[in-house]
Design an enzyme around this catalytic site. Structure first.
Site, PDB file in Angstrom:
ATOM      1  N   VAL A   1       0.845  -1.203   0.000  1.00  0.00           N
ATOM      2  CA  VAL A   1       0.000   0.000   0.000  1.00  0.00           C
ATOM      3  C   VAL A   1       0.876   1.248   0.000  1.00  0.00           C
ATOM      4  O   VAL A   1       0.621   2.213  -0.713  1.00  0.00           O
ATOM      5  CB  VAL A   1      -0.935   0.010   1.233  1.00  0.00           C
ATOM      6  N   ALA A   2       1.945   1.207   0.809  1.00  0.00           N
ATOM      7  CA  ALA A   2       2.781   2.393   0.940  1.00  0.00           C
ATOM      8  C   ALA A   2       3.614   2.642  -0.315  1.00  0.00           C
ATOM      9  O   ALA A   2       3.780   3.775  -0.745  1.00  0.00           O
ATOM     10  CB  ALA A   2       3.705   2.236   2.138  1.00  0.00           C
TER      11      ALA A   2
ATOM     12  N   ASP B   1       2.158  35.697 -35.355  1.00  0.00           N
ATOM     13  CA  ASP B   1       1.650  36.765 -36.209  1.00  0.00           C
ATOM     14  C   ASP B   1       2.425  38.022 -35.907  1.00  0.00           C
ATOM     15  O   ASP B   1       3.054  38.117 -34.863  1.00  0.00           O
ATOM     16  CB  ASP B   1       0.208  37.103 -35.806  1.00  0.00           C
TER      17      ASP B   1
END
Ligand code: ATP
Length: 863
Positions: A279-280, A326
């Protein structure tokens, strides 16, 4: 059953929808909005809080852990069970909050990026979010607009609509206002209607909203094909990486479990350790953290006037190595003023003035000219020299009966006027375009010379010409005359003269271009103006080293291969049409360039879409270009692009920092637990310790790293290759070596403490590992700068999170209640100091890594 508004007259529609030509009142519009809902077509399912919560629990490892904790509870280990439940709960809550935060931030971006619409309410013209339109609203449309709801047209001046988005038909349709006879059903035949999602290509109109949102024709189709959520390349890579890593970690944890069991550990507690470690160590929070960092970046960018429409742009900004921009308004100030005027002979001078106000869409009201800056400049000049009355009477005496509007392709426009039965054609545009339309006797070399001279002085030159129309010709012309019929008349014109308009460059652009050069970004100017004007402006802003200017005319004679050969050496393209912009982008890309491209016109959309980052203008841009763009410049300013790129680089750096931080922590945890038994040491940590370290380290400091300021050399290094891995530049090595160092320091402390018979050894191991993370996070803040140079307090959120983590860790060590829960013991001052000392080794090692890297010549990464 929908009402067939196209069969009704304008008056009937207004009555039916309880509206008038003055529009709805604000109150009525608000009431209708809450009754009918917003004018939006949801493209993906809205997120729901329960679904997000459930998502957190879907993680198989969390599920196993919960079951294991439950069994532990049954076996009487209820404190263990309760604490695991709590930590898992807090973990899931953080995960949920992160996911929620990410969704919210993405939604906020979506909201900011909505299109605006001009609407008449309470007899006032205003601009509102298209999402707030309701049936009964009166909207005005002009060329370049995307129609934002289904409308029944009330007035139309040659409105030409591209309906391909709806009908697939590529030929645009002229719209009218008359009611249609019964039997007209097909959408494409409803010529007095304008439908949501279609594009006004030419002309102007006014219409009443009849349907909004899902009720519109396009809403009916779109709701059937809800689109998938768009993930950024990084998010995709991150998700894939997390998945692969999870498999690897699961294998390691299984081995850990089996080895432990074989060594004689009790199977159940061993299982709990293995699952806690899984999990960690599985970085399940990473994808959400990446999203948050990107979304936060987007909200910071909007404060600098760069509005992000598509999240991936935040990430890819840092990879831009060519900006195609532009000229007008982006590089220049868009503050135009007439500097020179030359009529072809004195007699024609007054006609030239008349042409300047007749062949113009600029409005003149209450002493102010409004509209296209080129035209307002002309208008201001005439008013200054001839007075306001001249404009009024002139326009009154020669009403306009038809027009061919200005487009970036044609580079000229014609207006047709009637004076009783006589007619008049006036044409203005670029000198080349006008010259093509003159009677051959008119061509004059001296004038060509003059145009070149004015252009070389940086002026935009407009030529004017006219021709009286014969009575028969005038008769054939009306507001609905097709462009093809009108353009036949543009021949044998008489030259009236030239006007030279200046538009000074923005001062700050010079610095921005220098910055680009240092940052390895090439700037290419693409303009519709004359090559000489473009050359002069580019020299003013220090753009091109060589004076190589390619014109649109030269481009037409080039093959794609030839263009590809010269795009890398040409910094200025002039007299370019929107279609050629697309050619330039693709040529640059085929040379491996990562291109950001600006555009404002309707026809710039393909080039914007093809570029890696399409940039539209917030002030001067058309809806179509904004819709196609990834980013919008709210101030139309070139400098904003450069600021955005800088921000993009910083965001990516910080993402790399927290990924590196979290992964290093995780590898340290795995190595510590895996190596201890192999070295003959008992299991160093209990499940709660593992989960705790993961909780406090993964959470706060990780997020705080996203607030780190940019590295000092952020705009002095080349752009990051777009496909570069997150683990390039030594990140992968860092994760492994620093992770190993942390594990080694921790294990040495464990071994020494055990040898000395210290009963607090486990609390010490727990503390060393936890403090090492904090030392690491301080050092990892910069990849190159030493912490003492950078300033300890320059990242406030991080300092706060470190202090909070420190206090929490000390509480766990010294609070008696926490001692029972976490199975810890209060450490003596010597023990605590030893832990701090051991942890600081990691900090110093990472600082030394910077020093070594600084001494090594930089190696450019390839992958
Ligand atoms: P950039 O691409 O750098 O922004 P631009 O978009 O302003 O330049 P255009 O607007 O396409 O360039 O203008 C191209 C040429 O068309 C100008 O050089 C000018 O000669 C002519 N022109 C511009 N505006 C008008 C107008 N309103 N009416 C007639 N001709 C125009």
């Amino acid at each position: 059953m929908k009402t067939a508004y196209h069969h009704l007259s304008s008056e009937q529609v207004l009555k039916e929808l309880n509206s008038s030509k003055n529009g709805l009142s604000e109150d009525e519009a608000t009431a209708r909005l809450s009754r009918i809902g917003e004018n939006i077509i949801p493209t993906s399912k809205p997120y729901s809080i329960p679904a997000l919560l459930l998502d957190q629990l879907k993680d198989a490892m969390i599920f196993i852990l919960l079951i294991a904790a439950f069994i532990a509870g049954l076996l009487g280990e209820w404190i263990d069970a309760a604490i695991i439940f709590t930590i898992v709960f807090i973990n899931s809550l953080t995960g949920f909050l992160q996911a929620y935060h990410a969704e919210k931030a993405i939604e906020a971006i979506r909201r900011m990026a909505t299109i605006k619409t001009n609407v008449i309410r309470g007899n006032k013209l205003m601009s509102i979010d298209a999402a707030a339109l309701v049936p009964g609203d009166i909207v005005t449309i002009e060329a370049g607009n995307i129609i934002s709801a289904d409308l029944r047209l009330l007035e139309s001046a040659t409105l030409l609509v591209d309906e391909s988005a709806l009908t697939g038909e590529s030929i645009s349709v002229y719209k009218s206002v008359q009611e249609l006879p019964d039997g007209t059903v097909a959408v494409s035949d409803q010529v007095n209607m304008a439908f949501k999602g279609t594009i006004a290509v030419r002309g102007r109109a006014k219409g009443i909203v009849v349907y909004t949102g899902r009720q519109t024709e396009i809403g009916k189709i779109a709701s059937m094909l809800d689109r998938k959520k768009l993930k950024t390349p990084l998010q995709q890579r991150m998700a894939k990486f997390s998945k692969n890593l999870s498999v690897l970690i699961l294998i390691i944890c299984t081995i850990l479990f089996v080895l432990g069991w074989l060594r004689g550990e009790k199977p159940f507690p061993m299982l709990l350790v293995a699952v806690s470690l899984a999990v960690a160590a599985i970085p399940e929070a990473l994808p959400a953290l990446v999203t948050i960092a990107l979304a936060k970046g987007a909200s910071r960018l909007v404060k600098q006037n760069a509005l992000i429409r598509k999240l991936p742009a935040v990430e890819t900004l840092g990879s831009v190595n060519t900006i195609c921009t532009d000229k007008t308004g982006t590089i220049t100030q868009n503050k135009m003023s007439v500097q020179r005027l030359q009529s072809s002979d004195e007699v024609l001078r007054s006609q030239l003035f008349l042409a300047m106000i007749l062949n113009s869409d600029a409005l003149y009201q209450a002493g102010i000219a409004s509209g296209d800056p080129t035209e307002t400049a002309l208008m201001d000049y005439v008013v200054k020299h001839m007075g306001e009355d001249y404009v009024r009477t002139g326009r009154h005496s020669y009403p306009r009966i038809a027009e061919i509007g200005f487009t970036a392709e044609r580079k000229c426009m014609s207006t047709f006027h009637a004076d009783g039965s006589e007619g008049l054609l006036i044409c203005k545009g670029s000198a080349e375009q006008i010259m093509e339309r003159l009677a051959s006797s008119e061509l004059d070399k001296a004038l060509v010379q003059l145009v070149n001279e004015w252009s070389a002085a940086g002026l935009r030159v407009l030529a004017f010409a006219y021709r009286p129309l014969k009575i028969e010709e005038t008769k054939t012309i009306g507001a609905h005359s097709a462009e093809a019929t009108l353009s036949v008349l543009e021949t044998n014109l008489v030259l009236l003269g030239y006007v030279g308009i200046s538009d000074p460059p923005r001062k700050e652009v010079i610095q921005a271009i220098k910055e680009c050069r240092q940052a390895g970004i090439r700037v290419v100017m693409i303009t519709g103006d004359h090559p000489e004007t473009a050359r002069a402006i580019s020299a003013d802003i220090g753009l091109s080293d060589n004076q190589n200017v390619l014109s649109g005319y030269e481009l037409t004679t080039m093959s794609h291969a030839q263009l590809k050969n010269c795009v890398l050496h040409t910094s200025v393209f002039a007299r370019v049409s929107p279609a050629q912009k697309l050619d330039i982008v693709t040529a640059l890309q085929s040379q491996g360039q990562f291109v950001a491209m600006t555009g404002d016109g309707v026809n710039d959309a393909p080039a914007l879409k093809a570029s890696n980052i399409g940039i539209a203008m917030g002030i001067a841009g058309s809806d179509v270009s904004r819709e196609a763009a990834d980013m919008i410049l709210l101030d139309d300013n070139f400098t904003t692009i450069v600021k955005a790129i800088k921000e993009g680089r910083r965001i990516f750096d910080n993402i790399r920092k927290f990924v590196r931080y979290i992964m290093t922590c995780n590898s340290a945890e795995i190595l510590t637990l895996f190596l201890a038994p192999l070295l003959g040491l008992p299991l160093p940590l209990l499940p709660v310790h593992i989960l705790w370290i993961n909780l406090v380290t993964d959470g706060l400091p990780g997020i705080a790293l996203a607030s780190e300021k940019g590295e000092p050399d952020i705009m002095q290094r080349p752009p990051r290759p777009a496909a570069e891995s997150l683990f390039a530049h030594g990140s992968g090595t860092h994760i492994i070596w620093v992770g190993s160092l942390m594990a080694a320091v921790t294990l040495v402390v464990q071994a020494v403490a055990l040898n000395l018979g210290n009963v607090h050894w486990q609390t010490m191991v727990f503390t060393v590992l936890s403090f090492s993370q904090l030392g690491h996070v301080m050092a990892i803040r910069s990849e190159k700068v030493f912490l003492f140079r950078q300033g300890l307090f320059s990242n406030k959120p991080l300092i706060v999170s470190i202090i909070v983590t420190l206090i929490l860790q000390l509480t766990v060590i010294y609070l008696p209640a926490a001692n029972t829960i976490f199975k810890t013991q209060p450490l003596s001052l010597v023990e605590l100091s030893l832990c701090v000392f051991a942890a600081s080794i990691v900090f110093h090692a990472v600082e030394i890594e910077k020093w070594i890297k600084a001494r090594k010549p930089a190696v450019t990464s390839t992958h």
